[in-house]
Scaffold this motif. Structure first.
Motif, short mmCIF file in Angstrom:
data_model
loop_
_atom_site.label_atom_id
_atom_site.label_comp_id
_atom_site.label_asym_id
_atom_site.label_seq_id
_atom_site.Cartn_x
_atom_site.Cartn_y
_atom_site.Cartn_z
N VAL A 32 0.78 -1.26 0.13
CA VAL A 32 0.00 0.08 -0.02
C VAL A 32 0.89 1.10 -0.01
O VAL A 32 1.75 1.49 0.94
N VAL A 33 0.83 2.07 -1.09
CA VAL A 33 1.54 3.36 -1.02
C VAL A 33 0.84 4.52 -0.74
O VAL A 33 -0.38 4.66 -1.50
N GLY A 34 0.89 5.15 0.07
CA GLY A 34 0.39 6.66 0.54
C GLY A 34 0.71 7.52 -0.59
O GLY A 34 2.01 7.94 -1.00
N GLU A 35 -0.25 8.33 -1.12
CA GLU A 35 -0.02 9.31 -2.13
C GLU A 35 -0.92 10.67 -1.80
O GLU A 35 -1.99 10.16 -1.27
N GLN A 36 -0.54 11.75 -2.23
CA GLN A 36 -1.49 12.92 -2.07
C GLN A 36 -2.67 12.88 -2.90
O GLN A 36 -2.30 13.07 -4.03
N TRP A 37 -3.60 12.65 -2.61
CA TRP A 37 -4.36 12.03 -1.39
C TRP A 37 -5.45 10.92 -1.68
O TRP A 37 -6.31 10.95 -1.85
N TRP A 38 -4.54 9.79 -1.76
CA TRP A 38 -5.25 8.48 -2.16
C TRP A 38 -4.04 7.13 -2.06
O TRP A 38 -3.18 7.58 -1.26
N TRP A 39 -4.83 6.14 -2.02
CA TRP A 39 -4.04 4.88 -1.62
C TRP A 39 -3.66 4.11 -2.98
O TRP A 39 -4.81 3.53 -3.49
N ARG A 40 -2.45 3.66 -3.22
CA ARG A 40 -2.14 2.78 -4.20
C ARG A 40 -1.91 1.43 -3.60
O ARG A 40 -1.52 1.38 -2.67
N PHE B 91 -0.78 -6.83 -9.49
CA PHE B 91 -1.82 -5.79 -10.10
C PHE B 91 -2.18 -4.96 -9.40
O PHE B 91 -1.82 -5.12 -8.18
N GLU B 92 -2.56 -3.61 -9.71
CA GLU B 92 -2.98 -2.74 -9.01
C GLU B 92 -4.40 -2.30 -8.86
O GLU B 92 -5.32 -2.55 -9.79
N THR B 93 -4.57 -1.84 -7.67
CA THR B 93 -5.99 -1.18 -7.59
C THR B 93 -5.84 -0.01 -6.62
O THR B 93 -4.67 0.43 -6.69
N ALA B 94 -6.93 0.73 -6.24
CA ALA B 94 -6.68 1.95 -5.22
C ALA B 94 -7.82 2.03 -4.43
O ALA B 94 -8.96 1.55 -4.65
N MET C 243 -8.87 11.63 2.59
CA MET C 243 -7.96 10.55 2.13
C MET C 243 -8.35 9.31 3.09
O MET C 243 -7.53 9.15 3.94
N ALA C 244 -9.30 8.60 2.52
CA ALA C 244 -9.77 7.64 3.52
C ALA C 244 -9.81 6.35 2.57
O ALA C 244 -9.31 6.30 1.25
#
Lengths: 388, 341
Positions: free
Chosen positions: B130-138, B149-152, B220-221
């Protein structure tokens, strides 16, 4: 003797009272003079010599001081680089022809007589120019003068455009009529050609103004500061003209031209340019291979670590009609637009709100690199199936 | 009179207790990690309440009791036992208890659920980055065979299995906190922090960034959805695959616009040319519970308003607002995105 006289002057609080009283008398006197209406403001009556001298003196001092202050506050005048771009003087000349010659005249073209009834009358510039240096000319063209007919630049934030006019003004004093015509008329037909003849060929009205700077299907644009229009989509061209006319895409050069067009003319011009075959690009500028590689990377893959998407995601083959193709556009024009977004000069329109955040994430070196890459890129699908 | 005045705040406080239940409550644990934290919290609250009561009683004695009693309170032994020994012992015992409790089962919380499919044992943990990014989660799933594979903004996990989260950040410090499942753990630039957790029953837990990370921090939840083993396997197979082909005319038009407008510069939709990595992967965005880092419901209307108006919904977020579209175009794109299940 002087000393006893001085000794008799009032001192301290009574001196202050004397000064205050004098100022009040002068102020009331001035107001009464204005109220009486005896001062004649008629433009037909010349100033008396002392007034003329004083106004001129104040103007010169103001320009000198204000241009120094502006240089000091602006720091390194980055926009000045427009002055060095090849053809900046031709762009400046073309605008001069459309926006300035009306009052100031030009070599071989006297000013419109009506304007010479102004007081002060707009001076013939070949005589007035030599007294000013570049920064002062820049300041005058950008800000104009109060109490005269000299207007400020229509988009005062477009310093790059003002510098291109300065590039022309530098050359103006040495120009004869022939030299001026070559410089200022660009790709537009000579003024002597009867307008009816042009209209018969189905050329949209307003085209002569466009052709002073832009490419015409045979010859390229007069400067690399000017975008190539041939082959751009009609949606993009019409949107850009509309935004210029509305003042939402600031440009002192384009706005006066675009304002004069009605929607039908805008559509006709957009159609015309969208259908033109591309003129062969000017000789490609030799570019540093490393910078070109960076430009290609930004264009094709973007800089994900800096949150910069690939340019071609929007400007590639499958783009929306309102997105322009950038292939073959001159680097100084592209870099200039990126800087306008970065500096917040362009930011009003929905398109600007897409580009501005991206442009702000690019460094100056990246702006240069990606602009140069697109100038060398001859992709896209040019109209008429003709490859440059 | 003064007693009556205290009533409204007291009532409010009781009302506030109602906020302690729901999708984001540490007091309603959904897994062994959070259950231990809740237990520790209960021990602390009850113990602290008892001690507070004792102190109040002693204070009352000191103020109102007859002199003989008060003298008892001032005796040397009472002060030493009540003032030094008692706090020292209590705090030491609590510390040891707390450390033992928090350490217990940390290695394999899945086993502690007793709810796992094959006999409570959880086997290999499921690895999710899980990668925290301004302002969402990868969110990146890493399957056993190495496929990623990715989701968010949504993490789905099977009940009863240990999940190991690798927490990193792309920019500033964020903090990963799903109160119903585990304690919070910071995401710190240059570091990978690991958090193991498990869910003991199916359900949705809401999580939130718990470290101020810039303007839209409060927006950012994310959601953690615990599924039964079979539901999870089904979901995993679907989500690991490419996006579904659009079926309706409008959805197809939406996809064309999505690609032409350059959305693929930032977003990936697997199975199409859109392969951007800057923003959230949208391959199965229509199947998520919510949008925009759990701040909008998942509906075509929410997609539409996000596309046009995202800078008002989440100020300064990295996506530019797409004011270039007309209503019909936005609707088409929204319909396409909603169809990506």
């Amino acid at each position: 003797m002087a000393l006893p006289l001085l000794a008799r002057l009032p001192r301290g609080r009574s001196l202050l009272a004397w000064i205050a009283a004098t100022i009040m008398v002068l102020a009331i006197g001035g107001f009464l003079l204005a109220s009486s209406g005896l001062y004649n403001i008629a433009a037909s009556v010349p100033h008396i010599p002392v007034t003329r001298w004083f106004l001129h003196y104040a103007m010169q001092r103001s320009v000198s001081t204000q241009s120094l202050i502006e240089q000091y506050l602006a720091g390194q005048p980055a926009w000045r680089r427009a002055l060095e771009v090849e053809g900046a003087d031709r762009l400046g000349a073309a605008h001069f022809q459309g926006g300035c010659a009306f009052c100031h005249g030009a070599p071989g073209e006297p000013p419109v007589p009506v304007t010479q009834g102004m007081r002060p009358a707009p001076p013939a510039l070949s005589e007035a120019l030599p007294g000013w240096d570049d920064e002062e000319l820049f300041w005058i063209v950008r800000h104009g003068f109060k109490y005269t007919g000299m207007p400020a630049w229509p988009a005062v934030e477009r310093q790059d455009e003002v510098w291109s006019l300065v590039a022309f003004l530098r050359r103006l004093p040495g120009l004869d009529a022939e030299g001026y015509r070559t410089l200022a008329y660009g790709n537009s037909p000579p003024a002597s050609e009867p307008a009816a003849e042009i209209l018969e060929e189905g050329v949209p009205p307003g085209l002569a103004s466009c052709a002073r700077c832009h490419d015409d299907g045979l010859a390229p644009a007069v400067s690399r500061l000017v975008p190539r229009l041939a082959g751009l989509s009609r949606d993009y061209l019409a949107t850009a003209l509309t935004h210029y006319a509305e003042g939402r895409r600031p440009s002192g050069i384009m706005e006066p031209v675009a304002v004069a067009l009605d929607p039908g003319e805008i559509a006709a011009l957009a159609d015309h340019y969208a259908g033109l075959p591309r003129a062969p690009a000017a000789d490609a500028v030799p570019a540093d291979p490393e910078s070109l590689a960076l430009g290609e990377r930004i264009a094709t893959r973007g800089l994900p670590e800096a949150l910069v998407p690939a340019c071609l995601a929007c400007h590639g083959e499958t783009r929306l009609a309102i997105f322009p193709s950038l292939d073959g556009q001159p680097a100084p024009y592209l870099a200039g637009q990126l800087r306008l977004w970065r500096e917040g000069v362009r930011g009003e329109t929905p398109q600007d709100r897409l580009m501005a955040p991206i442009a702000k994430r690019l460094t100056e070196a990246e702006v240069e690199a990606v602009a140069t890459y697109f100038e060398t890129r001859a992709g896209g699908a040019p109209a008429e199936g003709q490859r440059p | 009179m003064s007693g009556w005045r205290a009533l409204p705040p007291l009532l409010l406080a009781v009302l506030a207790l109602a906020g302690c239940e729901g999708v984001q409550s540490a007091l309603e644990p959904q897994g062994p990690e959070a259950a231990r934290i809740a237990l520790l919290a209960e021990v602390l609250f009850v113990g602290a309440g008892a001690i507070l009561l004792l102190v109040v009683v002693l204070t009352a004695i000191a103020v109102y009791a007859p002199e003989a009693r008060r003298r008892w309170l001032a005796r040397h032994r009472v002060v030493v036992i009540g003032g030094i020994l008692f706090p020292g012992v209590t705090v030491s015992v609590l510390l040891v208890y707390g450390l033992l409790l928090m350490g217990a089962g940390e290695a394999d919380p899945g086993r502690a659920t007793g709810a796992g499919a094959e006999g409570g044992g959880s086997g290999e943990p499921i690895r999710i980055a899980v990668v925290g990014e301004q302002w969402w989660w990868r969110v990146v799933y890493q399957e056993a065979d190495g496929y990623r594979f990715e989701t968010a903004n949504e993490i789905r996990i099977p009940v009863g299995r240990t999940v190991e989260l690798e927490l990193t950040t792309a920019d500033v410090i964020h903090s990963f906190w799903v109160p119903k499942l585990a304690g919070k753990l910071d995401m710190i630039p240059g570091r990978t922090n690991r958090l193991r957790l498990a869910a003991d029953r199916p359900g949705v837990s809401r999580g939130q960034c718990a470290e101020y990370c810039g303007g839209a921090h409060a927006l950012m939840a994310f959601e953690v959805v615990a599924l039964s083993e079979t539901d999870f396997a089904e979901w995993l197979e679907l989500t690991a695959g490419p996006a579904p082909e659009p079926e309706g005319e409008q959805e197809r038009r939406g996809r064309k616009l999505f690609l032409a407008a350059g959305c693929g510069g930032c977003h990936t939709v697997r199975g199409t040319p859109a392969a951007g990595t800057i923003g959230p992967d949208l391959t199965h965005v229509g199947g998520r519970l919510s949008l925009a880092a759990a701040i909008l419901p998942n509906s075509p209307e929410a997609f539409a308003s996000w596309i046009v108006d995202n800078q008002h919904i989440k100020p300064d977020n990295r996506m530019p607002p797409y004011g270039i579209f007309g209503d019909a175009e936005v609707e088409a794109i929204a319909a396409y995105l909603a169809s990506l299940r």
